[in-house]
Structure formats: C-alpha cells, structure tokens
Design an enzyme around this catalytic site. Structure first.
Site, PDB file in Angstrom:
ATOM      1  N   PHE A  38       0.828  -1.226   0.000  1.00  0.00           N
ATOM      2  CA  PHE A  38       0.000   0.000   0.000  1.00  0.00           C
ATOM      3  C   PHE A  38       0.861   1.275   0.000  1.00  0.00           C
ATOM      4  O   PHE A  38       0.914   2.014  -0.989  1.00  0.00           O
ATOM      5  CB  PHE A  38      -0.946  -0.068   1.209  1.00  0.00           C
ATOM      6  N   THR A  96       3.846 -11.034  -0.974  1.00  0.00           N
ATOM      7  CA  THR A  96       2.985 -11.788  -0.051  1.00  0.00           C
ATOM      8  C   THR A  96       1.537 -11.477  -0.452  1.00  0.00           C
ATOM      9  O   THR A  96       1.303 -10.743  -1.422  1.00  0.00           O
ATOM     10  CB  THR A  96       3.197 -11.325   1.401  1.00  0.00           C
ATOM     11  N   ILE A 112      13.307  -9.949   1.890  1.00  0.00           N
ATOM     12  CA  ILE A 112      14.344  -9.134   2.557  1.00  0.00           C
ATOM     13  C   ILE A 112      15.190  -9.981   3.520  1.00  0.00           C
ATOM     14  O   ILE A 112      16.240  -9.530   3.970  1.00  0.00           O
ATOM     15  CB  ILE A 112      13.759  -7.913   3.309  1.00  0.00           C
ATOM     16  N   THR A 122       5.823   2.844  12.662  1.00  0.00           N
ATOM     17  CA  THR A 122       4.449   3.176  13.033  1.00  0.00           C
ATOM     18  C   THR A 122       4.358   3.831  14.415  1.00  0.00           C
ATOM     19  O   THR A 122       5.227   3.603  15.269  1.00  0.00           O
ATOM     20  CB  THR A 122       3.619   1.867  13.036  1.00  0.00           C
ATOM     21  N   GLU A 162       2.272   2.858  16.465  1.00  0.00           N
ATOM     22  CA  GLU A 162       1.752   1.814  17.369  1.00  0.00           C
ATOM     23  C   GLU A 162       2.815   1.331  18.353  1.00  0.00           C
ATOM     24  O   GLU A 162       2.487   0.710  19.362  1.00  0.00           O
ATOM     25  CB  GLU A 162       1.171   0.648  16.562  1.00  0.00           C
ATOM     26  N   TYR A 207       2.293  -7.274  16.248  1.00  0.00           N
ATOM     27  CA  TYR A 207       2.721  -6.378  15.157  1.00  0.00           C
ATOM     28  C   TYR A 207       3.553  -5.226  15.710  1.00  0.00           C
ATOM     29  O   TYR A 207       4.687  -4.992  15.277  1.00  0.00           O
ATOM     30  CB  TYR A 207       1.496  -5.836  14.397  1.00  0.00           C
ATOM     31  N   ALA A 261       4.969  -4.845  18.559  1.00  0.00           N
ATOM     32  CA  ALA A 261       6.196  -5.283  19.246  1.00  0.00           C
ATOM     33  C   ALA A 261       7.290  -5.598  18.232  1.00  0.00           C
ATOM     34  O   ALA A 261       8.470  -5.277  18.439  1.00  0.00           O
ATOM     35  CB  ALA A 261       5.903  -6.510  20.109  1.00  0.00           C
ATOM     36  N   LYS A 305       7.578  -4.271  15.241  1.00  0.00           N
ATOM     37  CA  LYS A 305       8.047  -3.000  14.674  1.00  0.00           C
ATOM     38  C   LYS A 305       8.953  -2.283  15.688  1.00  0.00           C
ATOM     39  O   LYS A 305       9.955  -1.672  15.314  1.00  0.00           O
ATOM     40  CB  LYS A 305       6.863  -2.101  14.293  1.00  0.00           C
ATOM     41  N   LEU A 317      -9.327  -1.035   7.924  1.00  0.00           N
ATOM     42  CA  LEU A 317     -10.651  -0.476   8.198  1.00  0.00           C
ATOM     43  C   LEU A 317     -11.263   0.316   7.025  1.00  0.00           C
ATOM     44  O   LEU A 317     -12.389   0.033   6.609  1.00  0.00           O
ATOM     45  CB  LEU A 317     -10.619   0.416   9.449  1.00  0.00           C
TER      46      LEU A 317
HETATM   47  P1  NAD Z   1       1.408  -3.600   3.283  1.00  0.00           P
HETATM   48  O1  NAD Z   1       1.089  -4.797   4.103  1.00  0.00           O
HETATM   49  O2  NAD Z   1       0.342  -3.015   2.394  1.00  0.00           O
HETATM   50  O3  NAD Z   1       2.646  -3.916   2.321  1.00  0.00           O
HETATM   51  C1  NAD Z   1       3.775  -4.618   2.753  1.00  0.00           C
HETATM   52  C2  NAD Z   1       4.592  -5.019   1.524  1.00  0.00           C
HETATM   53  O4  NAD Z   1       5.763  -5.694   1.988  1.00  0.00           O
HETATM   54  C3  NAD Z   1       3.847  -5.990   0.594  1.00  0.00           C
HETATM   55  O5  NAD Z   1       4.035  -5.589  -0.741  1.00  0.00           O
HETATM   56  C4  NAD Z   1       4.527  -7.335   0.863  1.00  0.00           C
HETATM   57  O6  NAD Z   1       4.537  -8.198  -0.275  1.00  0.00           O
HETATM   58  C5  NAD Z   1       5.938  -6.889   1.229  1.00  0.00           C
HETATM   59  N1  NAD Z   1       6.628  -7.869   2.082  1.00  0.00           N
HETATM   60  C6  NAD Z   1       6.149  -8.480   3.200  1.00  0.00           C
HETATM   61  N2  NAD Z   1       7.066  -9.322   3.700  1.00  0.00           N
HETATM   62  C7  NAD Z   1       8.165  -9.222   2.902  1.00  0.00           C
HETATM   63  C8  NAD Z   1       9.448  -9.827   2.921  1.00  0.00           C
HETATM   64  N3  NAD Z   1       9.789 -10.706   3.869  1.00  0.00           N
HETATM   65  N4  NAD Z   1      10.334  -9.486   1.961  1.00  0.00           N
HETATM   66  C9  NAD Z   1       9.987  -8.596   0.984  1.00  0.00           C
HETATM   67  N5  NAD Z   1       8.792  -8.005   0.921  1.00  0.00           N
HETATM   68  C10 NAD Z   1       7.884  -8.316   1.864  1.00  0.00           C
HETATM   69  O7  NAD Z   1       1.962  -2.530   4.293  1.00  0.00           O
HETATM   70  P2  NAD Z   1       1.790  -0.941   4.320  1.00  0.00           P
HETATM   71  O8  NAD Z   1       0.522  -0.604   4.992  1.00  0.00           O
HETATM   72  O9  NAD Z   1       2.077  -0.392   2.967  1.00  0.00           O
HETATM   73  O10 NAD Z   1       2.960  -0.544   5.317  1.00  0.00           O
HETATM   74  C11 NAD Z   1       4.271  -0.286   4.836  1.00  0.00           C
HETATM   75  C12 NAD Z   1       5.162   0.065   6.016  1.00  0.00           C
HETATM   76  O11 NAD Z   1       4.649   1.217   6.672  1.00  0.00           O
HETATM   77  C13 NAD Z   1       5.225  -1.031   7.073  1.00  0.00           C
HETATM   78  O12 NAD Z   1       6.553  -1.122   7.535  1.00  0.00           O
HETATM   79  C14 NAD Z   1       4.295  -0.550   8.176  1.00  0.00           C
HETATM   80  O13 NAD Z   1       4.717  -1.016   9.426  1.00  0.00           O
HETATM   81  C15 NAD Z   1       4.459   0.957   8.050  1.00  0.00           C
HETATM   82  N6  NAD Z   1       3.303   1.760   8.467  1.00  0.00           N
HETATM   83  C16 NAD Z   1       2.050   1.488   7.988  1.00  0.00           C
HETATM   84  C17 NAD Z   1       0.978   2.295   8.363  1.00  0.00           C
HETATM   85  C18 NAD Z   1      -0.411   2.062   7.820  1.00  0.00           C
HETATM   86  O14 NAD Z   1      -1.348   2.744   8.239  1.00  0.00           O
HETATM   87  N7  NAD Z   1      -0.600   1.159   6.853  1.00  0.00           N
HETATM   88  C19 NAD Z   1       1.186   3.361   9.245  1.00  0.00           C
HETATM   89  C20 NAD Z   1       2.476   3.598   9.718  1.00  0.00           C
HETATM   90  C21 NAD Z   1       3.524   2.793   9.314  1.00  0.00           C
HETATM   91  P1  TYD Z   2      -6.759  -0.995  11.133  1.00  0.00           P
HETATM   92  O1  TYD Z   2      -7.122  -0.384   9.806  1.00  0.00           O
HETATM   93  O2  TYD Z   2      -6.648  -2.470  11.228  1.00  0.00           O
HETATM   94  O3  TYD Z   2      -5.446  -0.263  11.655  1.00  0.00           O
HETATM   95  P2  TYD Z   2      -4.706  -0.364  13.110  1.00  0.00           P
HETATM   96  O4  TYD Z   2      -5.228  -1.495  13.870  1.00  0.00           O
HETATM   97  O5  TYD Z   2      -3.290  -0.569  12.676  1.00  0.00           O
HETATM   98  O6  TYD Z   2      -4.945   0.952  13.772  1.00  0.00           O
HETATM   99  O7  TYD Z   2      -7.867  -0.559  12.189  1.00  0.00           O
HETATM  100  C1  TYD Z   2      -8.136   0.810  12.467  1.00  0.00           C
HETATM  101  C2  TYD Z   2      -9.101   0.860  13.632  1.00  0.00           C
HETATM  102  O8  TYD Z   2     -10.340   0.286  13.208  1.00  0.00           O
HETATM  103  C3  TYD Z   2      -8.656   0.043  14.817  1.00  0.00           C
HETATM  104  O9  TYD Z   2      -9.061   0.720  16.013  1.00  0.00           O
HETATM  105  C4  TYD Z   2      -9.425  -1.259  14.694  1.00  0.00           C
HETATM  106  C5  TYD Z   2     -10.711  -0.826  14.030  1.00  0.00           C
HETATM  107  N1  TYD Z   2     -11.353  -1.818  13.145  1.00  0.00           N
HETATM  108  C6  TYD Z   2     -12.708  -2.115  13.304  1.00  0.00           C
HETATM  109  O10 TYD Z   2     -13.391  -1.571  14.167  1.00  0.00           O
HETATM  110  N2  TYD Z   2     -13.258  -3.026  12.453  1.00  0.00           N
HETATM  111  C7  TYD Z   2     -12.545  -3.663  11.486  1.00  0.00           C
HETATM  112  O11 TYD Z   2     -13.113  -4.516  10.757  1.00  0.00           O
HETATM  113  C8  TYD Z   2     -11.159  -3.340  11.331  1.00  0.00           C
HETATM  114  C9  TYD Z   2     -10.317  -4.000  10.283  1.00  0.00           C
HETATM  115  C10 TYD Z   2     -10.613  -2.401  12.187  1.00  0.00           C
END
Ligand code: NAD
Ligand code: TYD
Length: 362
Positions: free
Chosen positions: A21, A46, A70, A142, A144, A168, A170, A172, A208
């Site tokens: 993403f 994945t 990785i 993150t 978190e 998760y 922990a 990170k 969500l």
């Molecule tokens: P995501 O799950 O959408 O994407 C993760 C990507 O990593 C995927 O393309 C997957 O194929 C790849 N991947 C997983 N394991 C791998 C491995 N062992 N080797 C190579 N590639 C691998 O995640 P995202 O939401 O895009 O998050 C990206 C980063 O940002 C993460 O490190 C996450 O902790 C951090 N982050 C996410 C959010 C959020 O709201 N989504 C917020 C803050 C930080």
């Molecule tokens: P999520 O998008 O999983 O992000 P994170 O847990 O990393 O914050 O969830 C965002 C918030 O929404 C979180 O408080 C959990 C809640 N949630 C629901 O209430 N219902 C759902 O089906 C999902 C996936 C999350």
C-alpha cells in the site's frame, strides 16, 4: 502545503515492500518527483503485495522490480552491489494487527529478522564502497510502538517511551531499536519515521477504511470492533510519501521523526462519515442508507484505545505539514474505491475469505 525538497538527486534507491500500500504510493511519488533516479523495488509479493500497483511503471528504463525476500541475505547483498544503491527506503513488513494476533511468527521473521538482514547488508555495502554524504537508510515505522494513550494524554512525541501491545507493534518496535543501534554503533546514516494510520489508494481490503468502502459497495455488514470509540489519527498516504521524501532529502541521520495528520477520529464517527460519502457519491448501492449496515462485533484483543501524533518536530525542523484534510482525503479515497473495482475485486480471494471468517466469526 507542498514542501519542495532540496533534493540531492540523482539517487539510486532500493525500495523494499514497494508493491504494498504505502510502498507503491511512495514508488509512484519518487518516480514522478525524481524521474532520473534509479528505482529498484524488492518485494516478496505476499498476500499484501500486488504488481498491479506498479503496472504503469513497467516500461520505465530507470525502474526495476525484483521479487524476493528481505531475509535473503545473498539476494539483498547482490542487489545493493549490482545497482550501486546509495539509499534504502524500507517499507517491507507484515502490517496487519489482526493477522499478527492470529499468527505472530511471520511478523518476527519479516519485521525483525528481515530488518536486521537489510541493516547488515547495507552496513557491509556502505563500508565497502566508501561512505558518501548522501547515503541513507530510511526505516518506515508506526506510531503503534508507543502503545495506547489515555483520553487526555498528550500526543506521542519522539521521546515517548515505547510500550507496544500487539505482536505487530512489538515486532516494529524491535526493528526500530535495531535501526537506532546501527546508527549509534556503526554510524550508519539511518532515519526512522513513526507514522499514524494511513489511508488512500491501493490500500489492501483487510484494513478499516477500504474494508468499509468495499463492504458498502457489496451490501455487506460493516464490522466495528467493541464500542467503536477507539481513536486513530488518520493521514492521507500522499502526505505520508511527501513527508518521507523530505526526511530522506533533509532529515538528520540518526534522527526519528513522528508523522501524523492531526486528524483524531473515533472509529464509529469515521465509519459514519464513509457511509455518508458513499451514499452521496455512489450511483448504485445494494443497501441505502449505508449506515444501516453498521454492526458491532467482538473487540480485538489488546485493542489500543487511542493513538495521536505530535508532529511538531518534522514541521519545525523540515517544514513539512500535510496538504489534505480528513474531508478531502476521504473523498478522494471513496472515489478511488468506486472507480477501481477491477483492482479490489480480485483481492477478495478464497484466502481472503478464509481470513475474514476467522476474524469476524464472533
Ligand atoms: P502492506 O502490508 O500493504 O505492504 C507490505 C509489503 O511488503 C507488501 O508488498 C509485501 O509483499 C511486502 N513484504 C512483506 N514481507 C516481505 C518480505 N519478507 N520481503 C519482501 N517483501 C515483503 O503494508 P503498508 O501498509 O504499505 O505498510 C508499509 C510500512 O509502513 C510497514 O513497515 C508498516 O509497518 C508501516 N506503516 C504502515 C501504516 C499504515 O497505516 N498502513 C502506518 C504507519 C507505518
Ligand atoms: P486498522 O485499519 O486495522 O489499523 P490499526 O489497527 O493498525 O490501527 O484498524 C483501524 C481501527 O479500526 C482500529 O481501532 C481497529 C478498528 N477496526 C474495526 O473496528 N473493524 C474492522 O473490521 C477493522 C479491520 C478495524
């Protein structure tokens, strides 16, 4: 506000997790902003990785996609050398809290062991090829890792102690500590960012905001964990990418920057807003008004009550603030899911249905 970076291009950048993403949004951002930079994406593909996120870049000469893990030290070492990488932007991770509760092991492997492997490979490469001023290792993390906030507690700053509550967060936190240690011990030019919840295009359906958009379009129940009063601080993904760009180009090696949208919202209020937007923007819906689909379900174990980011440091030191409000960002996102059914429909696979059953069976 759009901040123009004082770019030290051209860079040769390795982007891990670039088919996910945030990673794919960042790849698009980087290729557009720095068209002459060499961009290599390393991604294991994945369940969360999707090559369709990068289709428009396939023909670009400066772009290369490598499918790989990785944790594969030989592969990472070869790539760093062959491509003469000077910058790593590390996104690859297992990223979903609910999956980490069902099966934590992959989180330790990728998030901890994978980050360690990358650090080791980059350290060797950086030492062997001679250190250059603009070499960087950006670790994308993150908010978190800081745990859960009481209702009136101040927002997380860079000095808030770590207190992760899920496998998760922990994992990170463990990776963040390793990155920090590689700067302190070896002088590796690392940067860490801790960001709040992102939303926008290419967001996998399990999270969500996409889950709610898709379930509304399918006329399925909208599951809200617990009482729906948990608070998250939402940031539009494009703003996150811009912040990461500024951190790579202008951040101080060894520093951590918190990134947030200043958009604290209760889950229930967010879902209600998404329902209103869908009712307004979708020409046809199986169930109207969408809010009648809202269903309260069993709470997530260890569910953090509140996250909030204090983004003063990145604003003061690097002049970054987000461009999108929650209203403009959500509107764009809802439009994107409305017009990209061909992107999300194939992701609702049998594997995804099995996962869904496990989490939401009550
Ligand atoms: P995501 O799950 O959408 O994407 C993760 C990507 O990593 C995927 O393309 C997957 O194929 C790849 N991947 C997983 N394991 C791998 C491995 N062992 N080797 C190579 N590639 C691998 O995640 P995202 O939401 O895009 O998050 C990206 C980063 O940002 C993460 O490190 C996450 O902790 C951090 N982050 C996410 C959010 C959020 O709201 N989504 C917020 C803050 C930080
Ligand atoms: P999520 O998008 O999983 O992000 P994170 O847990 O990393 O914050 O969830 C965002 C918030 O929404 C979180 O408080 C959990 C809640 N949630 C629901 O209430 N219902 C759902 O089906 C999902 C996936 C999350």
């Amino acid at each position: 506000m759009v901040v123009t970076s004082s770019a030290q291009s051209p860079r040769r950048i390795l982007i891990t997790g670039g088919a996910g993403f945030i990673g794919s949004n960042f790849v698009h951002h980087w290729c557009k902003t720095y068209p002459s930079d060499r961009v290599i994406v390393l991604d294991a593909l994945t369940y969360a990785g999707n090559l369709n996120n990068l289709t428009t870049l396939k023909e670009r000469e400066t772009f290369r996609f490598v499918q790989g893990n990785i944790c594969d030290r030989a592969l990472v070492t070869d790539l760093l050398q062959q491509e003469e990488i000077d910058t790593v932007a590390h996104f690859a991770a297992e990223s979903h809290v609910d999956r980490s509760i069902l099966g934590p092991e992959a989180f330790i492997q990728t998030n901890v062991v994978g980050t360690f492997t990358l650090l080791e490979c980059f350290r060797e490469h950086w030492q062997n090829r001679g250190r250059h001023d603009h070499d960087r290792f950006l670790h994308v993390s993150t908010d978190e890792v800081y745990g859960s906030l009481e209702p009136d507690a101040p927002a997380f700053s860079e000095t808030t102690p770590y207190a992760p509550n899920s496998p998760y967060s922990a994992s990170k936190a463990g990776s963040d500590h390793l990155v920090r240690a590689y700067h302190e011990t070896y002088g590796l030019p690392t940067l860490i960012t801790n960001c709040s919840n992102n939303y926008g295009s290419y967001h996998f359906p399990e999270k969500l905001i996409p889950l709610i958009c898709i379930n509304i379009l399918l006329g399925k129940p909208l599951p809200i964990y617990g009482d729906g009063q948990n608070i998250r601080d939402w940031l539009y993904v494009g703003d996150h990418c811009q912040a990461l760009d500024v951190v790579i180009q202008q951040g101080q090696p060894g520093q951590t920057y918190n990134i947030g949208g200043n958009n604290e919202v209760k889950n229930l209020d967010l879902v209600l807003r998404l329902c209103e937007l869908m009712d307004e923007l979708a020409p046809e819906l199986p169930v109207r008004p969408s809010k009648t689909l809202i269903t309260f379900v069993r709470d997530r174990p260890g569910h953090d009550r509140r996250y909030a980011i204090d983004a003063t440091k990145i604003k003061t030191d690097l002049n970054w603030v987000p461009s999108e409000t929650l209203e403009t960002g959500l509107r764009k996102t809802v439009q994107w899911y409305l017009t990209h059914r061909d992107w999300w429909q194939p992701l609702l696979s049998n594997e995804y249905q099995a996962y869904y059953q496990q989490v939401y069976r009550g």
